[in-house]
Design a protein around this motif. Structure first.
Motif, PDB file in Angstrom:
ATOM      1  N   THR A  85      88.122 -43.422  27.304  1.00  0.00           N
ATOM      2  CA  THR A  85      88.166 -44.885  27.351  1.00  0.00           C
ATOM      3  C   THR A  85      86.903 -45.449  27.992  1.00  0.00           C
ATOM      4  N   THR A  86      86.456 -44.798  29.063  1.00  0.00           N
ATOM      5  CA  THR A  86      85.233 -45.249  29.736  1.00  0.00           C
ATOM      6  C   THR A  86      84.031 -45.164  28.805  1.00  0.00           C
TER       7      THR A  86
ATOM      8  N   LEU B 115      90.112 -55.113  27.708  1.00  0.00           N
ATOM      9  CA  LEU B 115      90.297 -55.262  26.267  1.00  0.00           C
ATOM     10  C   LEU B 115      90.368 -56.738  25.869  1.00  0.00           C
TER      11      LEU B 115
ATOM     12  N   GLY C  25      91.785 -39.001  28.503  1.00  0.00           N
ATOM     13  CA  GLY C  25      92.074 -40.411  28.262  1.00  0.00           C
ATOM     14  C   GLY C  25      91.179 -41.338  29.071  1.00  0.00           C
TER      15      GLY C  25
ATOM     16  N   VAL D 123      87.625 -46.089  22.112  1.00  0.00           N
ATOM     17  CA  VAL D 123      88.523 -46.732  23.073  1.00  0.00           C
ATOM     18  C   VAL D 123      89.971 -46.620  22.598  1.00  0.00           C
TER      19      VAL D 123
ATOM     20  N   TRP E 204      86.081 -51.705  34.430  1.00  0.00           N
ATOM     21  CA  TRP E 204      86.870 -50.541  34.014  1.00  0.00           C
ATOM     22  C   TRP E 204      86.312 -49.255  34.613  1.00  0.00           C
TER      23      TRP E 204
ATOM     24  N   ALA F  20      91.264 -42.833  22.755  1.00  0.00           N
ATOM     25  CA  ALA F  20      91.576 -42.403  24.122  1.00  0.00           C
ATOM     26  C   ALA F  20      92.763 -43.171  24.684  1.00  0.00           C
ATOM     27  N   SER F  21      92.850 -44.469  24.379  1.00  0.00           N
ATOM     28  CA  SER F  21      93.953 -45.285  24.885  1.00  0.00           C
ATOM     29  C   SER F  21      95.285 -44.840  24.297  1.00  0.00           C
TER      30      SER F  21
ATOM     31  N   SER G 227      92.888 -51.948  32.037  1.00  0.00           N
ATOM     32  CA  SER G 227      92.684 -51.692  30.605  1.00  0.00           C
ATOM     33  C   SER G 227      92.957 -52.935  29.764  1.00  0.00           C
TER      34      SER G 227
END
Length: 434
Positions: free
Chosen positions: A310-311, A251, A306, A333, A399, A336-337, A247
């Motif tokens: 994020t995906t 990022l 989550g 993102v 990811w 969810a993160s 992650s």
């Protein structure tokens, strides 16, 4: 809310806010003083390796001394390293060498300080009368707030004051964080010495993995090795660490290279700041949602939301469509993160043996400190020799692979609470054999 969690969260916010301000202001001050972009890069490079090494090695110290004390000391180290620069500026003037020297000193407090605060979390939950989900959700929201406010404050301070004044203000945030941590009673940070550490290591690893039980050793290196063994042989810890590292790497690659290049190409470089704000806003909301509702519902549902969220956000950003599409993807993102980070924090509280938290989490934090530059370099190479679109796709694809591994991992199928301290010490072995 009681004094202990309030003091902990306020200290966390100030420490992270100081780091966020320093991350923007420090390179600008180096540029002002030296007039060299290469000098600013040299300071960043010189501080990276000591920070990683400190994270790897200082975990043993954090596991040996009172954790409130270790949090205070690391904040004071950070404050002193920054405050020394304006003092030297008044006495003899600053040069690149001074920035490198005190940048290295400050880096020795950064990752250990992060580890010390995380190692203190279970005690804050026990003594503070607050649920782990609520505490971690609030912490995620405060972290997002610091990341949102820090750059804006840094920019405003650099316009309103000279560099030395900005450094004093930055040092003051770390010093204030240390004072707030002192509001936590000393007994909260006390570490219960295990009666037989070697036996606990055997339990954490599982009888099949540990081999013959050796007599406990007071050696710091032996303790460090035991922590690494538990981390590397627990499937639960390996997978969750892999997800966290993936992650932060993705990022960093998106924020540090892919999006700046993309917005420059489309002639809207100013939009990068709005994307980072959207990411931070999403994290703020996600953390708040988890703080309010995290204790309800099944943890497996939070985990899947989550991961999948994020995906989806990373894929939307990687398409590099319209600016508004990228903004929406960044918000998803962050949202969810924020939820995922809160859940992972709760799981770490329950499943890492408490007498090894410094060593295990120090190693995790060191790896997460070293990983982002790798992602940026890979994205830079792909952008230079292929295209920014390919770089975005590869980074997002990394990811996706990590997410699939996380969703399919047997060790993450049972995320139920682990309440018994003895069971918590055994949790890595249980997860590893799941």
């Amino acid at each position: 809310m009681r004094r202990i969690p309030v003091a902990y969260l306020a200290s966390y916010l100030l420490s992270l806010l100081g780091n966020s301000i320093a991350g923007i202001a420090f390179p600008l001050i180096v540029l002002q003083v030296t007039g060299s972009a290469l000098g600013a890069g040299a300071v960043a490079a010189a501080t990276a390796v000591p920070a990683v090494l400190a994270g790897l090695l200082m975990g043993v110290v954090i596991d040996r001394i009172n954790r409130r004390t270790s949090s205070v000391v690391t904040d004071l180290v950070s404050a002193a390293s920054v405050a020394a620069l304006p003092v030297i500026d008044m006495v003899s003037g600053l040069s690149l060498g001074w920035f490198i020297l005190f940048g290295v000193v400050g880096s020795l407090g950064d990752v250990p300080g992060m580890t010390a605060r995380e190692a203190l979390l279970p005690a804050v939950v026990r003594h503070g009368g607050i649920g782990a989900e609520r505490l971690l959700g609030i912490r995620e929201s405060l972290g997002a707030a610091a990341l949102l406010l820090g750059p804006a404050l840094a920019g405003g301070l650099m316009v309103a004051f000279d560099g030395s004044t900005v450094l004093w203000i930055t040092a003051a945030t770390s010093f204030a964080a240390a004072l707030l941590t002192l509001l936590i009673p000393h007994r909260v940070g006390a570490i219960a010495a295990p009666a037989d550490e070697a036996g606990r290591v055997t339990g954490a690893l599982g009888a099949a993995d540990a081999g013959p039980t050796a007599a406990p050793s007071p050696s710091g290196w032996a303790q460090l090795r035991d922590g690494w063994r538990v981390l590397s042989r627990s499937r639960f810890l390996v997978v969750t660490t892999m997800l966290s590292v993936a992650s932060v790497t993705v990022l960093a690659a998106m924020q540090g290279l892919v999006l700046p290049v993309y917005f420059t190409v489309v002639g809207q470089p100013g939009m990068l700041g709005f994307v980072l704000s959207a990411l931070g806003a999403g994290m703020l909301v996600g953390g708040a949602v988890y703080a309010v509702a995290g204790a309800r519902g099944r943890r497996q549902v939070w985990f899947r939301v989550g991961i999948v969220g994020t995906t989806a956000g990373f894929v939307v950003v990687a398409v590099l469509g319209s600016v508004w599409t990228v903004l929406a993807g960044a918000f998803v993102v962050g949202l969810a993160s924020g939820m995922f980070g809160g859940l992972i924090g709760v799981l770490m509280i329950e499943r890492i043996p408490e007498h090894m938290r410094g060593r295990i989490m120090g190693t995790q934090n060191a790896v997460m400190t070293a990983a982002p530059p790798v992602g940026i370099v890979v994205a830079a190479v792909l952008t230079e020799y292929v295209s920014v679109g390919v770089a975005a796709a590869v980074v997002a694809g990394a990811w996706v692979v990590a997410a699939v591994v996380g969703l399919l991992a047997r060790s993450l199928r049972d995320l139920g609470p682990v309440d018994d301290p003895a069971a918590r010490d055994e949790a890595p072995a249980v997860a590893g054999r799941a």
